[in-house]
Design a protein around this motif. Structure first.
Motif, PDB file in Angstrom:
ATOM      1  N   UNK A  28       0.954  -1.196  -0.007  1.00 16.33           N
ATOM      2  CA  UNK A  28      -0.038   0.046  -0.105  1.00 16.33           C
ATOM      3  C   UNK A  28       0.724   1.275  -0.064  1.00 16.33           C
ATOM      4  N   UNK A  29       2.027   1.218   0.350  1.00 18.55           N
ATOM      5  CA  UNK A  29       3.138   2.182   0.044  1.00 18.55           C
ATOM      6  C   UNK A  29       3.315   2.699  -1.375  1.00 18.55           C
ATOM      7  N   UNK A  30       2.727   2.007  -2.158  1.00 16.93           N
ATOM      8  CA  UNK A  30       3.014   2.582  -3.699  1.00 16.93           C
ATOM      9  C   UNK A  30       2.571   3.962  -3.985  1.00 16.93           C
ATOM     10  N   UNK A  31       1.407   4.204  -3.413  1.00 12.44           N
ATOM     11  CA  UNK A  31       1.053   5.811  -3.488  1.00 12.44           C
ATOM     12  C   UNK A  31       2.216   6.753  -3.176  1.00 12.44           C
ATOM     13  N   UNK A  32       2.724   6.511  -1.946  1.00  9.95           N
ATOM     14  CA  UNK A  32       3.733   7.215  -1.434  1.00  9.95           C
ATOM     15  C   UNK A  32       5.169   6.960  -2.234  1.00  9.95           C
ATOM     16  N   UNK A  33       5.331   6.257  -2.788  1.00 16.12           N
ATOM     17  CA  UNK A  33       6.381   5.721  -3.708  1.00 16.12           C
ATOM     18  C   UNK A  33       5.914   6.684  -4.783  1.00 16.12           C
TER      19      UNK A  33
END
Length: 73
Positions: free
Chosen positions: A34-39
């Motif tokens: 779910x950290x992909x959006x922060x990536x």
């Protein structure tokens, strides 16, 4: 890291280059996909793709042009 995430990263050259330069993101994405959006936000910040960065770049260009025109007067 899930195959879907790997495909997203490899299909976008900016994502691929960014993750190679900032390897800590491998750990973050492995632990929580779910950290992909922060990536994506980090990539946009790094490559100045956010609207505010584009606006600032445009203002800098206008100021440079204005300074150049003032020097010609």
């Amino acid at each position: 890291m899930s195959l879907e995430l790997q495909y997203k990263i490899k299909s976008n050259p900016m994502y691929h280059e960014f993750i190679r330069q900032n390897s800590i993101w491998y750990k973050y994405l492995n632990r929580n996909p779910n950290n992909f959006k922060y990536f994506v936000d980090a990539v946009k910040e790094r490559y100045e793709l956010k609207p505010s960065a584009r606006f600032n770049k445009m203002l800098n260009n206008i100021n440079m042009l204005q300074t150049f025109l003032d020097m010609l007067k």
